[in-house]
Design a protein around this motif. Sequence first.
Motif, PDB file in Angstrom:
ATOM      1  N   SER A 127       0.833  -1.206   0.000  1.00 44.90           N
ATOM      2  CA  SER A 127       0.000   0.000   0.000  1.00 44.90           C
ATOM      3  C   SER A 127       0.865   1.252   0.000  1.00 44.90           C
ATOM      4  CB  SER A 127      -0.926   0.010   1.221  1.00 44.90           C
ATOM      5  OG  SER A 127      -1.836  -1.057   1.151  1.00 44.90           O
ATOM      6  N   ALA A 128       1.918   1.247   0.793  1.00 47.17           N
ATOM      7  CA  ALA A 128       2.818   2.399   0.832  1.00 47.17           C
ATOM      8  C   ALA A 128       3.475   2.613  -0.531  1.00 47.17           C
ATOM      9  CB  ALA A 128       3.879   2.200   1.908  1.00 47.17           C
ATOM     10  N   THR A 129       3.869   1.540  -1.191  1.00 39.85           N
ATOM     11  CA  THR A 129       4.477   1.650  -2.518  1.00 39.85           C
ATOM     12  C   THR A 129       3.486   2.233  -3.520  1.00 39.85           C
ATOM     13  OG1 THR A 129       5.854  -0.268  -2.025  1.00 39.85           O
ATOM     14  CG2 THR A 129       5.660   0.356  -4.334  1.00 39.85           C
ATOM     15  N   LEU A 130       2.246   1.736  -3.472  1.00 36.15           N
ATOM     16  CA  LEU A 130       1.221   2.251  -4.391  1.00 36.15           C
ATOM     17  C   LEU A 130       0.924   3.721  -4.131  1.00 36.15           C
ATOM     18  CD1 LEU A 130      -1.266  -0.752  -4.524  1.00 36.15           C
ATOM     19  CD2 LEU A 130       0.240   0.051  -6.337  1.00 36.15           C
ATOM     20  N   LEU A 131       0.853   4.111  -2.873  1.00 42.07           N
ATOM     21  CA  LEU A 131       0.612   5.518  -2.549  1.00 42.07           C
ATOM     22  C   LEU A 131       1.771   6.396  -3.016  1.00 42.07           C
ATOM     23  CD1 LEU A 131      -1.022   5.279   0.983  1.00 42.07           C
ATOM     24  CD2 LEU A 131      -2.093   6.026  -1.132  1.00 42.07           C
ATOM     25  N   GLU A 132       2.969   5.903  -2.906  1.00 37.87           N
ATOM     26  CA  GLU A 132       4.130   6.648  -3.382  1.00 37.87           C
ATOM     27  C   GLU A 132       4.058   6.821  -4.898  1.00 37.87           C
ATOM     28  OE1 GLU A 132       8.922   5.990  -3.375  1.00 37.87           O
ATOM     29  OE2 GLU A 132       7.801   5.386  -1.591  1.00 37.87           O
ATOM     30  N   GLN A 133       3.647   5.758  -5.607  1.00 40.07           N
ATOM     31  CA  GLN A 133       3.499   5.851  -7.058  1.00 40.07           C
ATOM     32  C   GLN A 133       2.399   6.846  -7.430  1.00 40.07           C
ATOM     33  OE1 GLN A 133       2.765   1.852  -8.374  1.00 40.07           O
ATOM     34  NE2 GLN A 133       4.919   1.230  -8.203  1.00 40.07           N
ATOM     35  N   MET A 134       1.285   6.806  -6.684  1.00 38.24           N
ATOM     36  CA  MET A 134       0.202   7.764  -6.939  1.00 38.24           C
ATOM     37  C   MET A 134       0.676   9.189  -6.720  1.00 38.24           C
ATOM     38  SD  MET A 134      -3.153   5.823  -5.345  1.00 38.24           S
ATOM     39  CE  MET A 134      -3.957   7.355  -5.026  1.00 38.24           C
ATOM     40  N   ASN A 149       3.637  14.632 -11.301  1.00 37.05           N
ATOM     41  CA  ASN A 149       3.917  14.769 -12.732  1.00 37.05           C
ATOM     42  C   ASN A 149       2.762  15.439 -13.452  1.00 37.05           C
ATOM     43  OD1 ASN A 149       6.409  13.548 -12.445  1.00 37.05           O
ATOM     44  ND2 ASN A 149       5.684  11.516 -13.033  1.00 37.05           N
ATOM     45  N   ALA A 150       1.536  15.064 -13.091  1.00 34.90           N
ATOM     46  CA  ALA A 150       0.358  15.675 -13.708  1.00 34.90           C
ATOM     47  C   ALA A 150       0.277  17.162 -13.370  1.00 34.90           C
ATOM     48  CB  ALA A 150      -0.907  14.948 -13.257  1.00 34.90           C
ATOM     49  N   MET A 151       0.577  17.519 -12.143  1.00 36.53           N
ATOM     50  CA  MET A 151       0.563  18.926 -11.741  1.00 36.53           C
ATOM     51  C   MET A 151       1.613  19.725 -12.515  1.00 36.53           C
ATOM     52  SD  MET A 151      -1.882  19.548  -9.660  1.00 36.53           S
ATOM     53  CE  MET A 151      -1.393  21.133  -9.025  1.00 36.53           C
ATOM     54  N   LYS A 152       2.797  19.160 -12.687  1.00 37.16           N
ATOM     55  CA  LYS A 152       3.838  19.846 -13.458  1.00 37.16           C
ATOM     56  C   LYS A 152       3.391  20.048 -14.899  1.00 37.16           C
ATOM     57  CE  LYS A 152       7.781  18.208 -10.757  1.00 37.16           C
ATOM     58  NZ  LYS A 152       8.954  17.313 -10.745  1.00 37.16           N
ATOM     59  N   GLN A 153       2.773  19.026 -15.483  1.00 35.96           N
ATOM     60  CA  GLN A 153       2.305  19.130 -16.856  1.00 35.96           C
ATOM     61  C   GLN A 153       1.213  20.187 -16.973  1.00 35.96           C
ATOM     62  OE1 GLN A 153       0.879  15.452 -18.433  1.00 35.96           O
ATOM     63  NE2 GLN A 153       1.026  16.130 -20.544  1.00 35.96           N
ATOM     64  N   MET A 154       0.314  20.240 -15.990  1.00 35.67           N
ATOM     65  CA  MET A 154      -0.741  21.262 -16.006  1.00 35.67           C
ATOM     66  C   MET A 154      -0.138  22.668 -15.887  1.00 35.67           C
ATOM     67  SD  MET A 154      -3.700  19.879 -16.441  1.00 35.67           S
ATOM     68  CE  MET A 154      -4.788  21.157 -15.902  1.00 35.67           C
ATOM     69  N   GLU A 155       0.862  22.826 -15.032  1.00 34.49           N
ATOM     70  CA  GLU A 155       1.514  24.127 -14.888  1.00 34.49           C
ATOM     71  C   GLU A 155       2.183  24.543 -16.187  1.00 34.49           C
ATOM     72  OE1 GLU A 155       4.194  23.774 -11.593  1.00 34.49           O
ATOM     73  OE2 GLU A 155       2.579  23.685 -10.109  1.00 34.49           O
ATOM     74  N   GLN A 156       2.832  23.585 -16.863  1.00 37.29           N
ATOM     75  CA  GLN A 156       3.479  23.898 -18.136  1.00 37.29           C
ATOM     76  C   GLN A 156       2.440  24.278 -19.196  1.00 37.29           C
ATOM     77  OE1 GLN A 156       5.725  20.367 -18.992  1.00 37.29           O
ATOM     78  NE2 GLN A 156       7.360  20.855 -17.527  1.00 37.29           N
ATOM     79  N   SER A 157       1.343  23.560 -19.241  1.00 36.84           N
ATOM     80  CA  SER A 157       0.291  23.873 -20.208  1.00 36.84           C
ATOM     81  C   SER A 157      -0.314  25.241 -19.936  1.00 36.84           C
ATOM     82  CB  SER A 157      -0.803  22.811 -20.164  1.00 36.84           C
ATOM     83  OG  SER A 157      -0.285  21.559 -20.504  1.00 36.84           O
ATOM     84  N   THR A 158      -0.535  25.536 -18.659  1.00 32.77           N
ATOM     85  CA  THR A 158      -1.090  26.836 -18.289  1.00 32.77           C
ATOM     86  C   THR A 158      -0.121  27.947 -18.672  1.00 32.77           C
ATOM     87  OG1 THR A 158      -2.267  25.815 -16.459  1.00 32.77           O
ATOM     88  CG2 THR A 158      -1.990  28.201 -16.368  1.00 32.77           C
ATOM     89  N   ALA A 159       1.166  27.730 -18.416  1.00 33.61           N
ATOM     90  CA  ALA A 159       2.160  28.739 -18.774  1.00 33.61           C
ATOM     91  C   ALA A 159       2.193  28.950 -20.283  1.00 33.61           C
ATOM     92  CB  ALA A 159       3.535  28.319 -18.264  1.00 33.61           C
TER      93      ALA A 159
END
Length: 151
Positions: free
Chosen positions: A59-66, A72-82
């Motif tokens: 469970s800890a491994t899966l949460l770390e992956q999530m 990564n999704a947040m970084k991509q959204m920030e780049q798209s917004t920029a």
Amino acid sequence: MTVVMTIVLLLVGGAIGFFAGRTLSASAKENKELAEQVSQTEATLSQYQNDVAEHLENSATLLEQMNTTCQNAMKQMEQSTALLQRATPAEKDAMPFFSHETQEQLAQTVKLRHEKKESVEHDDMTEAPLDYSGNPSGLFDDKKQSVTNAE
């Protein structure tokens, strides 16, 4: 008489010893069975603890992956917004939402609708609406209606 007494005491002692041995051996068997149950229960508990520890580790491994995926999704959204914010007004007008033909058709449709609204004049309405016509059908009267399409 001492001989008889000795033999009787020996027989009584043997009988008491026999029953005492059986009773003690039965409790020894019970103790042995209980010890086996305890060892089985401890083994089961140990296996359960190992399973729980493995589950929590997974469970800890899966949460770390999530978490990594969300970052990564947040970084991509920030780049798209920029990228969208950096677009100049000329670039925004360079690619309209609708094509030129579609914009012309929409403009014509809007003109037609406005012309229809303007062309409707308020004439004097001398005729009552159909709900209040002068010739009531009698549908809601208590009288029995004749069937017009009867064969």
